[in-house]
Design a protein around this motif. Sequence first.
Motif, short mmCIF file in Angstrom:
data_model
loop_
_atom_site.label_atom_id
_atom_site.label_comp_id
_atom_site.label_asym_id
_atom_site.label_seq_id
_atom_site.Cartn_x
_atom_site.Cartn_y
_atom_site.Cartn_z
N PRO A 42 9.75 22.50 -2.68
CA PRO A 42 10.51 23.58 -3.33
C PRO A 42 11.56 24.22 -2.44
O PRO A 42 12.48 24.87 -2.95
CB PRO A 42 9.42 24.59 -3.71
CG PRO A 42 8.34 24.36 -2.70
CD PRO A 42 8.35 22.87 -2.44
N ASP A 43 11.43 24.05 -1.14
CA ASP A 43 12.37 24.70 -0.21
C ASP A 43 13.41 23.73 0.35
O ASP A 43 14.59 24.06 0.42
CB ASP A 43 11.60 25.33 0.96
CG ASP A 43 10.62 26.39 0.49
OD1 ASP A 43 11.00 27.19 -0.39
OD2 ASP A 43 9.48 26.41 0.98
N LEU A 47 10.86 14.44 -1.39
CA LEU A 47 9.48 14.21 -1.79
C LEU A 47 8.53 14.37 -0.61
O LEU A 47 8.73 13.76 0.44
CB LEU A 47 9.35 12.79 -2.36
CG LEU A 47 8.29 12.53 -3.43
CD1 LEU A 47 8.56 13.38 -4.67
CD2 LEU A 47 8.28 11.05 -3.79
N GLN A 48 7.50 15.19 -0.79
CA GLN A 48 6.48 15.32 0.22
C GLN A 48 5.52 14.13 0.15
O GLN A 48 5.34 13.53 -0.91
CB GLN A 48 5.69 16.62 0.01
CG GLN A 48 6.56 17.87 0.08
CD GLN A 48 5.79 19.11 -0.29
OE1 GLN A 48 5.23 19.78 0.56
NE2 GLN A 48 5.77 19.42 -1.58
N SER A 168 16.90 26.60 15.98
CA SER A 168 17.01 25.24 15.46
C SER A 168 17.53 25.18 14.03
O SER A 168 17.83 24.11 13.52
CB SER A 168 15.63 24.56 15.51
OG SER A 168 14.70 25.27 14.71
N GLY A 169 17.61 26.32 13.35
CA GLY A 169 18.05 26.31 11.96
C GLY A 169 16.88 26.41 11.00
O GLY A 169 15.75 26.73 11.39
N ARG A 170 17.13 26.08 9.74
CA ARG A 170 16.09 26.29 8.72
C ARG A 170 15.12 25.13 8.61
O ARG A 170 14.14 25.22 7.88
CB ARG A 170 16.74 26.54 7.36
CG ARG A 170 17.40 25.34 6.71
CD ARG A 170 18.05 25.72 5.39
NE ARG A 170 18.57 24.56 4.68
CZ ARG A 170 17.89 23.87 3.77
NH1 ARG A 170 16.66 24.24 3.45
NH2 ARG A 170 18.43 22.82 3.17
N TYR A 171 15.37 24.01 9.31
CA TYR A 171 14.44 22.89 9.23
C TYR A 171 14.35 22.16 10.56
O TYR A 171 15.23 22.27 11.42
CB TYR A 171 14.84 21.92 8.11
CG TYR A 171 16.16 21.21 8.32
CD1 TYR A 171 16.24 20.01 9.03
CD2 TYR A 171 17.34 21.74 7.80
CE1 TYR A 171 17.46 19.37 9.22
CE2 TYR A 171 18.56 21.11 7.98
CZ TYR A 171 18.61 19.92 8.69
OH TYR A 171 19.81 19.28 8.88
#
Length: 207
Positions: A42-43, A47-48, A168-171
Motif C-alpha cells: 500500500p505504500d 507485489l510483496q 536514505s529517503g523513503r525506501y
Amino acid sequence: MSGAFGGMSPFFFGTGIVPDIFKADEIFISTMKFLEDTLWDPDLGMLQRYLPFIEDPNTHVHAGNGPWVQYTAMLAQYYYFTWNVEKGDTIMDIIDSYSTDGYLCEHLTTPDRFHEFMTLEWLPGSDVNKEFAPDIMVDGITYDLIVEELNHMKNSYDQIKRRIEAGSGRYLTFAIPLMWSHAEYAMALLLKTWRQLQDTGVKQHIL
C-alpha cells in the motif's frame, strides 16, 4: 513457498509462450486477482512476497517487509499474457521508478519497517532462529559458518542504519543488482512483444 511464488509459479517455471501450459481460465485469473489484492504494497506499490506478519514465526521478512521486484515483473508478465498491455506497462513503470542507474534490486522496504524488524526480529534473536532453523539447514553446515554469516548480516544491518541516518529517503533497496529481477523484467518485455506480434490488429482486452 511464498504466497506470491505459489500463485505465479507458471511464470517461474515457464515463459507464457507455450499455450498448452498457460491457460487463462477462471481459476488462474481469480488466483492472480487474489494475489494482487492481498499482496500489493500500500505504500511502495509492487507485489510483496509475504503478508506483513512480522511476528509470525513462519514468515521471514528479510530486514523489513516490502515489495519484491521479480514477483512484480511476473505480475506484469501475467497482464501481457492476458493482452492487458496497459496494465502491464503501468506495473513496469513502477519497477522502473525504483531502478538505480538502470539496475534492479531484489526487494525494498521502508526505514520504519526496517526499524520494526530490528526491534521485533533481529535484536530479540527470532530472525536468527528463522534463518538458521535446524529443519531447513543443509547437512554439514558447521557453526563457524553460521557465525560468519551472522557477522555479515550484522555488518549489513549496521550499514543500513548508517544509510538511514544519512537520509536514505523513503525506501531502502536490497541485493542490487539482482540477475533474477532483470531476467523477469526482460521476460515481461519479451512476452509483451510476442503477444503484440502474435495478435497484430487484434483489439486489446482484459480477461
